[in-house]
Write a protein that holds these residues in place. Sequence first.
Motif, PDB file in Angstrom:
ATOM      1  N   GLU A   1       9.766  35.605   1.409  1.00 44.32           N
ATOM      2  CA  GLU A   1      10.101  36.968   1.846  1.00 44.32           C
ATOM      3  C   GLU A   1      11.390  36.963   2.662  1.00 44.32           C
ATOM      4  O   GLU A   1      12.231  37.868   2.515  1.00 44.32           O
ATOM      5  N   GLN A   2      11.562  35.962   3.502  1.00 42.27           N
ATOM      6  CA  GLN A   2      12.776  35.848   4.307  1.00 42.27           C
ATOM      7  C   GLN A   2      13.997  35.609   3.422  1.00 42.27           C
ATOM      8  O   GLN A   2      15.052  36.201   3.625  1.00 42.27           O
ATOM      9  N   PHE A   3      13.855  34.741   2.427  1.00 41.19           N
ATOM     10  CA  PHE A   3      14.948  34.495   1.490  1.00 41.19           C
ATOM     11  C   PHE A   3      15.352  35.801   0.796  1.00 41.19           C
ATOM     12  O   PHE A   3      16.543  36.071   0.614  1.00 41.19           O
ATOM     13  N   ALA A   4      14.361  36.588   0.401  1.00 43.26           N
ATOM     14  CA  ALA A   4      14.639  37.860  -0.277  1.00 43.26           C
ATOM     15  C   ALA A   4      15.428  38.798   0.638  1.00 43.26           C
ATOM     16  O   ALA A   4      16.329  39.502   0.180  1.00 43.26           O
ATOM     17  N   LEU A   5      15.101  38.795   1.919  1.00 48.72           N
ATOM     18  CA  LEU A   5      15.804  39.663   2.865  1.00 48.72           C
ATOM     19  C   LEU A   5      17.237  39.193   3.129  1.00 48.72           C
ATOM     20  O   LEU A   5      18.135  40.006   3.347  1.00 48.72           O
ATOM     21  N   GLU A   6      17.428  37.896   3.103  1.00 45.69           N
ATOM     22  CA  GLU A   6      18.717  37.342   3.508  1.00 45.69           C
ATOM     23  C   GLU A   6      19.750  37.287   2.387  1.00 45.69           C
ATOM     24  O   GLU A   6      20.947  37.247   2.666  1.00 45.69           O
ATOM     25  N   THR A   7      19.320  37.292   1.144  1.00 44.44           N
ATOM     26  CA  THR A   7      20.282  37.155   0.048  1.00 44.44           C
ATOM     27  C   THR A   7      20.895  38.508  -0.318  1.00 44.44           C
ATOM     28  O   THR A   7      20.237  39.543  -0.233  1.00 44.44           O
ATOM     29  N   GLN A   8      22.146  38.458  -0.715  1.00 48.28           N
ATOM     30  CA  GLN A   8      22.832  39.665  -1.184  1.00 48.28           C
ATOM     31  C   GLN A   8      22.798  39.752  -2.707  1.00 48.28           C
ATOM     32  O   GLN A   8      23.060  40.814  -3.272  1.00 48.28           O
ATOM     33  N   ASN A   9      22.473  38.658  -3.339  1.00 47.98           N
ATOM     34  CA  ASN A   9      22.404  38.587  -4.800  1.00 47.98           C
ATOM     35  C   ASN A   9      21.125  39.289  -5.256  1.00 47.98           C
ATOM     36  O   ASN A   9      20.024  38.847  -4.958  1.00 47.98           O
ATOM     37  N   GLN A  10      21.295  40.375  -5.995  1.00 47.97           N
ATOM     38  CA  GLN A  10      20.140  41.184  -6.390  1.00 47.97           C
ATOM     39  C   GLN A  10      19.191  40.439  -7.321  1.00 47.97           C
ATOM     40  O   GLN A  10      17.974  40.606  -7.247  1.00 47.97           O
ATOM     41  N   GLN A  11      19.749  39.601  -8.179  1.00 46.51           N
ATOM     42  CA  GLN A  11      18.898  38.828  -9.085  1.00 46.51           C
ATOM     43  C   GLN A  11      18.051  37.826  -8.299  1.00 46.51           C
ATOM     44  O   GLN A  11      16.852  37.684  -8.541  1.00 46.51           O
TER      45      GLN A  11
ATOM     46  N   LYS B   1      17.320  38.093  -5.097  1.00 44.63           N
ATOM     47  CA  LYS B   1      16.403  38.894  -4.266  1.00 44.63           C
ATOM     48  C   LYS B   1      15.143  39.250  -5.046  1.00 44.63           C
ATOM     49  O   LYS B   1      14.025  39.096  -4.545  1.00 44.63           O
ATOM     50  N   GLN B   2      15.341  39.694  -6.294  1.00 43.23           N
ATOM     51  CA  GLN B   2      14.199  40.068  -7.130  1.00 43.23           C
ATOM     52  C   GLN B   2      13.315  38.852  -7.416  1.00 43.23           C
ATOM     53  O   GLN B   2      12.084  38.941  -7.368  1.00 43.23           O
ATOM     54  N   LEU B   3      13.925  37.720  -7.689  1.00 45.11           N
ATOM     55  CA  LEU B   3      13.174  36.503  -7.946  1.00 45.11           C
ATOM     56  C   LEU B   3      12.343  36.113  -6.722  1.00 45.11           C
ATOM     57  O   LEU B   3      11.146  35.820  -6.840  1.00 45.11           O
ATOM     58  N   PHE B   4      12.959  36.130  -5.546  1.00 42.95           N
ATOM     59  CA  PHE B   4      12.226  35.777  -4.325  1.00 42.95           C
ATOM     60  C   PHE B   4      11.079  36.753  -4.061  1.00 42.95           C
ATOM     61  O   PHE B   4      10.001  36.353  -3.617  1.00 42.95           O
ATOM     62  N   GLN B   5      11.311  38.016  -4.337  1.00 42.26           N
ATOM     63  CA  GLN B   5      10.246  39.011  -4.141  1.00 42.26           C
ATOM     64  C   GLN B   5       9.080  38.764  -5.098  1.00 42.26           C
ATOM     65  O   GLN B   5       7.916  38.869  -4.701  1.00 42.26           O
ATOM     66  N   GLN B   6       9.396  38.439  -6.334  1.00 41.67           N
ATOM     67  CA  GLN B   6       8.343  38.147  -7.317  1.00 41.67           C
ATOM     68  C   GLN B   6       7.566  36.897  -6.914  1.00 41.67           C
ATOM     69  O   GLN B   6       6.326  36.869  -6.992  1.00 41.67           O
ATOM     70  N   LEU B   7       8.286  35.872  -6.491  1.00 39.83           N
ATOM     71  CA  LEU B   7       7.624  34.641  -6.065  1.00 39.83           C
ATOM     72  C   LEU B   7       6.762  34.872  -4.826  1.00 39.83           C
ATOM     73  O   LEU B   7       5.668  34.313  -4.711  1.00 39.83           O
ATOM     74  N   ALA B   8       7.248  35.689  -3.904  1.00 43.86           N
ATOM     75  CA  ALA B   8       6.473  36.003  -2.701  1.00 43.86           C
ATOM     76  C   ALA B   8       5.178  36.723  -3.082  1.00 43.86           C
ATOM     77  O   ALA B   8       4.112  36.446  -2.512  1.00 43.86           O
ATOM     78  N   GLN B   9       5.251  37.626  -4.058  1.00 41.14           N
ATOM     79  CA  GLN B   9       4.051  38.337  -4.500  1.00 41.14           C
ATOM     80  C   GLN B   9       3.067  37.378  -5.156  1.00 41.14           C
ATOM     81  O   GLN B   9       1.859  37.458  -4.910  1.00 41.14           O
ATOM     82  N   GLN B  10       3.570  36.472  -5.966  1.00 45.50           N
ATOM     83  CA  GLN B  10       2.700  35.474  -6.579  1.00 45.50           C
ATOM     84  C   GLN B  10       2.042  34.612  -5.505  1.00 45.50           C
ATOM     85  O   GLN B  10       0.848  34.291  -5.590  1.00 45.50           O
ATOM     86  N   GLN B  11       2.818  34.253  -4.503  1.00 44.57           N
ATOM     87  CA  GLN B  11       2.282  33.426  -3.420  1.00 44.57           C
ATOM     88  C   GLN B  11       1.225  34.196  -2.639  1.00 44.57           C
ATOM     89  O   GLN B  11       0.218  33.628  -2.221  1.00 44.57           O
ATOM     90  N   LYS B  12       1.436  35.489  -2.462  1.00 40.57           N
ATOM     91  CA  LYS B  12       0.440  36.325  -1.771  1.00 40.57           C
ATOM     92  C   LYS B  12      -0.876  36.315  -2.545  1.00 40.57           C
ATOM     93  O   LYS B  12      -1.956  36.260  -1.951  1.00 40.57           O
ATOM     94  N   ASN B  13      -0.785  36.353  -3.871  1.00 41.88           N
ATOM     95  CA  ASN B  13      -1.989  36.294  -4.702  1.00 41.88           C
ATOM     96  C   ASN B  13      -2.706  34.951  -4.521  1.00 41.88           C
ATOM     97  O   ASN B  13      -3.938  34.899  -4.481  1.00 41.88           O
ATOM     98  N   ILE B  14      -1.934  33.889  -4.407  1.00 37.43           N
ATOM     99  CA  ILE B  14      -2.518  32.566  -4.174  1.00 37.43           C
ATOM    100  C   ILE B  14      -3.235  32.541  -2.831  1.00 37.43           C
ATOM    101  O   ILE B  14      -4.354  32.031  -2.726  1.00 37.43           O
ATOM    102  N   VAL B  15      -2.616  33.098  -1.806  1.00 31.92           N
ATOM    103  CA  VAL B  15      -3.237  33.158  -0.481  1.00 31.92           C
ATOM    104  C   VAL B  15      -4.570  33.908  -0.569  1.00 31.92           C
ATOM    105  O   VAL B  15      -5.584  33.452  -0.029  1.00 31.92           O
ATOM    106  N   THR B  16      -4.567  35.026  -1.261  1.00 27.56           N
ATOM    107  CA  THR B  16      -5.785  35.830  -1.411  1.00 27.56           C
ATOM    108  C   THR B  16      -6.889  35.020  -2.092  1.00 27.56           C
ATOM    109  O   THR B  16      -8.054  35.057  -1.667  1.00 27.56           O
TER     110      THR B  16
END
Length: 69
Positions: free
Chosen positions: A22-32, A34-49
């Motif tokens: 999530e932090q990587f997604a916030l810090e990057t200016q590269n939209q591609q 950013k989207q990848l980090f957001q998707q990975l963060a969501q997948q990781q959230k599912n793993i946590v659940t």
Amino acid sequence: MTVQTQLQQAISSAKSVEASLEQFALETQNQQAKQLFQQLAQQQKNIVTQLEGRYQQVLDEEPQFKQQN
């Protein structure tokens, strides 16, 4: 090391990875990126659940673990 302890450590580690992504997604200016980090963060959230669900199963199945909390 008990299964309970191992699951607690796995949950903690998984949450740390999620926060980093999530932090990587916030810090990057590269939209591609950013989207990848957001998707990975969501997948990781599912793993946590899923890990938290398994942890709850262990507590339900093994009453002695509840006494340790």
